[in-house]
Write an enzyme that holds these catalytic residues in place. Structure first.
Site, PDB file in Angstrom:
ATOM      1  CB  THR A   1       7.580  -5.439  -8.452  1.00 60.20           C
ATOM      2  OG1 THR A   1       8.030  -4.707  -7.306  1.00 60.20           O
ATOM      3  CG2 THR A   1       7.964  -7.239  -8.257  1.00 60.20           C
TER       4      THR A   1
ATOM      5  CE  LYS B   1       7.170  -3.403  -2.033  1.00 64.65           C
ATOM      6  NZ  LYS B   1       6.605  -3.578  -3.378  1.00 64.65           N
TER       7      LYS B   1
ATOM      8  CD  GLU C   1      -2.516  -2.031  -8.848  1.00 62.90           C
ATOM      9  OE1 GLU C   1      -1.414  -2.245  -9.257  1.00 62.90           O
ATOM     10  OE2 GLU C   1      -2.696  -1.801  -7.731  1.00 62.90           O
TER      11      GLU C   1
ATOM     12  CE  LYS D   1      -2.455  -4.876  -6.527  1.00 63.64           C
ATOM     13  NZ  LYS D   1      -1.108  -4.468  -6.792  1.00 63.64           N
TER      14      LYS D   1
ATOM     15  CG  ASP E   1       1.757  -0.781  -2.031  1.00 64.29           C
ATOM     16  OD1 ASP E   1       2.962  -0.613  -2.716  1.00 64.29           O
ATOM     17  OD2 ASP E   1       0.734  -0.854  -2.488  1.00 64.29           O
TER      18      ASP E   1
HETATM   19  C1  5RP Z   1       0.133   0.218  -7.676  1.00 65.73           C
HETATM   20  C2  5RP Z   1       0.347  -0.914  -6.826  1.00 65.73           C
HETATM   21  C3  5RP Z   1       1.669  -1.639  -6.896  1.00 65.73           C
HETATM   22  O1  5RP Z   1       1.546  -2.942  -7.370  1.00 65.73           O
HETATM   23  C4  5RP Z   1       2.445  -1.634  -5.589  1.00 65.73           C
HETATM   24  O2  5RP Z   1       2.408  -0.337  -5.168  1.00 65.73           O
HETATM   25  C5  5RP Z   1       3.756  -2.206  -5.557  1.00 65.73           C
HETATM   26  O3  5RP Z   1       4.467  -1.375  -6.415  1.00 65.73           O
HETATM   27  P1  5RP Z   1       6.121  -1.520  -6.466  1.00 65.73           P
HETATM   28  O4  5RP Z   1       6.283  -3.001  -7.422  1.00 65.73           O
HETATM   29  O5  5RP Z   1       6.571  -0.411  -7.336  1.00 65.73           O
HETATM   30  O6  5RP Z   1       7.025  -1.829  -5.204  1.00 65.73           O
HETATM   31  O7  5RP Z   1      -0.325  -1.195  -6.166  1.00 65.73           O
HETATM   32  O8  5RP Z   1      -1.084   0.740  -7.258  1.00 65.73           O
END
Ligand code: 5RP
Length: 228
Positions: free
Chosen positions: A29, A121, A103, A94, A84
């Site tokens: 994303t 989500k 992060e 996350k 997530d």
């Molecule tokens: C990575 C993260 C991502 O922000 C989270 O996994 C969301 O990923 P995506 O946008 O691919 O669904 O925390 O460590």
């Protein structure tokens, strides 16, 4: 192309202003917001970007977005990142991509945070997605056993049958928990385990979330958010 993720991510880029220090998130994303910011930079926007992973650094570099290390900036004006899972109290999980440590460090330094996502989500309760925890490789079998004894259903994350290695050279354990997760109590438990470096619970940290839907986006403001 994931339409829902893309529309949410591009909407978030509208909050970026000239001269800002911007935190760039990680994942599929965040990818779309970084691409959008790359276009905006090519059209004259000036930002200083700080990245949350090697993958994001590579992407931002390929788009000629000016980048600085976290130690070169006094703070971050705005972070745009994915999640997530997130509930209606703006508590999130996350780290699905394994970047949770950076992060979280970047999130803690950010004055304002926007989480971006598709509508899958946004959940009624956290715990459907396994909770990622970054651990030190040294003594990891003991850390794993300790988390087992705490009934947290841990599994060591693997890649090509070897432990997955984070950008910090550490391992990830995923906790397979029951819904709803008792977040505060869980954090206290995890903080008591020496080998645990950081966990993927990000409680009430964002100013707003942007949810991509079939038709457009929904922006939810966090009334409890206090700007730094
Ligand atoms: C990575 C993260 C991502 O922000 C989270 O996994 C969301 O990923 P995506 O946008 O691919 O669904 O925390 O460590």
């Amino acid at each position: 192309m994931d339409h829902k993720k893309k529309t949410a991510a591009e909407k978030a880029a509208e909050y970026v202003e000239d001269g800002m220090v911007v935190g760039l998130g990680t994942g599929s994303t965040a990818y779309y917001s970084i691409k959008k910011l790359g276009e905006m930079v090519a059209n004259g926007l000036f930002i200083k970007a700080v990245t949350t992973s090697h993958a994001t650094e590579k992407l931002a570099g390929s788009l000629n977005i000016p980048m600085f290390s976290v130690d070169e900036v006094a703070g971050i004006d705005l972070l745009i990142d994915g999640v997530d899972e997130i509930d209606k109290n703006f508590n999130a999980i996350k780290g699905g991509g394994g970047a949770l440590f950076r992060e979280k460090l970047i999130a803690r330094l950010s004055k304002r945070i926007i989480w971006i996502m598709d509508d899958s989500k946004y959940v009624d309760a956290l715990g459907g997605f396994p909770l990622p925890v970054e651990i030190l490789p040294f003594g990891h079998t003991h850390t794993l056993k300790k988390l087992h004894r705490m009934a947290l259903n841990p599994s060591l994350r693997l890649k090509d049958e070897e432990p997955f290695i984070t950008d910090n050279g550490n391992y990830i354990i995923d906790l397979h928990l029951q819904k709803p997760v008792a977040a505060e109590e869980l954090i206290r438990k995890l903080d008591s385990v020496t080998g645990v470096l950081e966990h993927g619970l990000f409680l009430n940290m964002c100013e707003r979330i942007i949810i991509g839907k079939n038709e457009g986006v929904e922006v939810l403001e966090n009334k409890a958010f206090i700007p730094k």
